[in-house]
Scaffold this active site. Structure first.
Site, PDB file in Angstrom:
ATOM      1  N   GLY A  15       0.785  -1.227   0.000  1.00 19.68           N
ATOM      2  CA  GLY A  15       0.000   0.000   0.000  1.00 19.68           C
ATOM      3  C   GLY A  15       0.814   1.271   0.000  1.00 19.68           C
ATOM      4  O   GLY A  15       0.337   2.305   0.481  1.00 19.68           O
ATOM      5  N   LYS A  16       2.026   1.237  -0.557  1.00 17.90           N
ATOM      6  CA  LYS A  16       2.873   2.437  -0.552  1.00 17.90           C
ATOM      7  C   LYS A  16       2.219   3.609  -1.272  1.00 17.90           C
ATOM      8  O   LYS A  16       2.218   4.736  -0.778  1.00 17.90           O
ATOM      9  CB  LYS A  16       4.235   2.131  -1.182  1.00 17.90           C
ATOM     10  N   LYS A  38       8.649   9.068  -7.743  1.00 18.05           N
ATOM     11  CA  LYS A  38       8.885   7.624  -7.654  1.00 18.05           C
ATOM     12  C   LYS A  38      10.083   7.363  -8.561  1.00 18.05           C
ATOM     13  O   LYS A  38       9.931   7.279  -9.783  1.00 18.05           O
ATOM     14  CB  LYS A  38       7.653   6.831  -8.119  1.00 18.05           C
ATOM     15  N   THR A  42       8.755  -0.244 -12.290  1.00 15.03           N
ATOM     16  CA  THR A  42       8.795  -1.358 -13.237  1.00 15.03           C
ATOM     17  C   THR A  42       7.362  -1.744 -13.619  1.00 15.03           C
ATOM     18  O   THR A  42       6.401  -1.261 -13.032  1.00 15.03           O
ATOM     19  CB  THR A  42       9.532  -2.565 -12.643  1.00 15.03           C
ATOM     20  N   GLU A 116       8.635   7.738  -3.229  1.00 16.99           N
ATOM     21  CA  GLU A 116       8.079   6.389  -3.102  1.00 16.99           C
ATOM     22  C   GLU A 116       9.024   5.348  -3.689  1.00 16.99           C
ATOM     23  O   GLU A 116       9.393   5.418  -4.863  1.00 16.99           O
ATOM     24  CB  GLU A 116       6.716   6.284  -3.785  1.00 16.99           C
ATOM     25  N   GLY A 117       9.388   4.381  -2.865  1.00 16.88           N
ATOM     26  CA  GLY A 117      10.266   3.318  -3.326  1.00 16.88           C
ATOM     27  C   GLY A 117       9.524   2.269  -4.136  1.00 16.88           C
ATOM     28  O   GLY A 117       8.328   2.391  -4.423  1.00 16.88           O
ATOM     29  N   ALA A 118      10.246   1.231  -4.503  1.00 15.30           N
ATOM     30  CA  ALA A 118       9.653   0.105  -5.240  1.00 15.30           C
ATOM     31  C   ALA A 118       9.888  -1.159  -4.417  1.00 15.30           C
ATOM     32  O   ALA A 118      11.028  -1.493  -4.093  1.00 15.30           O
ATOM     33  CB  ALA A 118      10.300  -0.027  -6.615  1.00 15.30           C
TER      34      ALA A 118
END
Length: 215
Positions: A15-16, A38, A42, A116-118
């Site tokens: 839920g990022k 972000k 991908t 925001e990371g992945a």
């Protein structure tokens, strides 16, 4: 330097993006100019970055200075294969300068920048970097988003330990979903008994923002 907050999670699909949008709205409601990036996404097919498009739509509604931005301005690196960046890119070295350049451009237009990371902290980006390394390279504090289903104790503690070992200032937020009704019985007691502050995304987004802004 503007406040930089890196949103990471214990895994993918925790839920990022949902939490990032809530944070954007909460910070904006306090009169702060918000921005979002972000760095890597991908699973981008035919040029459509789903997370990036949703974040861009949200932030444009909150910060008029960002109306001219395109998705490429907030998602500088994209890959088609829905996999860890190192796999999706065939181990292409991370273009950290490109990310930092986009961050500088965005920070000229905002007070608080959400990054925001992945996936989770140990998602490999290339041969040198994991996602946790990106937090340090970008001089950000972190929000660890965790789940509330069975297994969250293990997942949360492992990720928190990783952040602590790197001396990354952070907060933890529990993203409890409707199907997680057993959380208060099977997992929450463990945290409460040990003095662990249980901040829930659904109830405590204002407190989460307070904690993050003051890290």
């Amino acid at each position: 330097m503007r406040k930089r907050i890196f949103i990471t999670a214990t895994n993918t699909d925790i839920g990022k993006s949902y939490v990032t949008k809530l944070l954007l709205k909460e910070f904006a409601s306090r009169g702060l100019s918000v921005g979002v990036i972000k760095p890597i996404e991908t699973g981008v097919v035919n040029g459509y970055a789903q997370d990036g498009e949703e974040l861009l739509e949200c932030v444009k509604e909150l910060n008029p200075k960002l109306w001219s931005l395109e998705v490429e301005d907030i998602v500088p690196i994209v890959y088609e294969l829905a996999a860890a960046p190192c796999i999706a890119s065939n181990n292409t070295p991370l273009d950290l300068k490109k990310i930092k350049r986009k961050i500088q451009e965005l920070e000229a237009l905002c007070d608080v920048l959400l990054i925001e990371g992945a996936g989770g902290l140990y998602v490999p980006i290339d041969e040198e970097y994991m996602m946790i390394d990106l937090i340090l390279k970008l001089d950000a504090v972190a929000l660890l988003v965790t789940h509330c289903s069975l297994g969250c104790i293990n997942d949360t503690l492992l990720s928190k330990k990783a952040l602590q070992e790197r001396n990354i200032k952070h907060a933890v937020a529990f993203n409890c979903r409707e199907e997680d009704k057993s959380f208060s019985q099977i997992s929450e007691p463990y945290f409460l008994q040990r003095g662990f502050r249980v901040l829930k995304v659904c109830d405590d987004i204002d407190i989460i923002c307070d904690v993050l802004y003051n890290l």
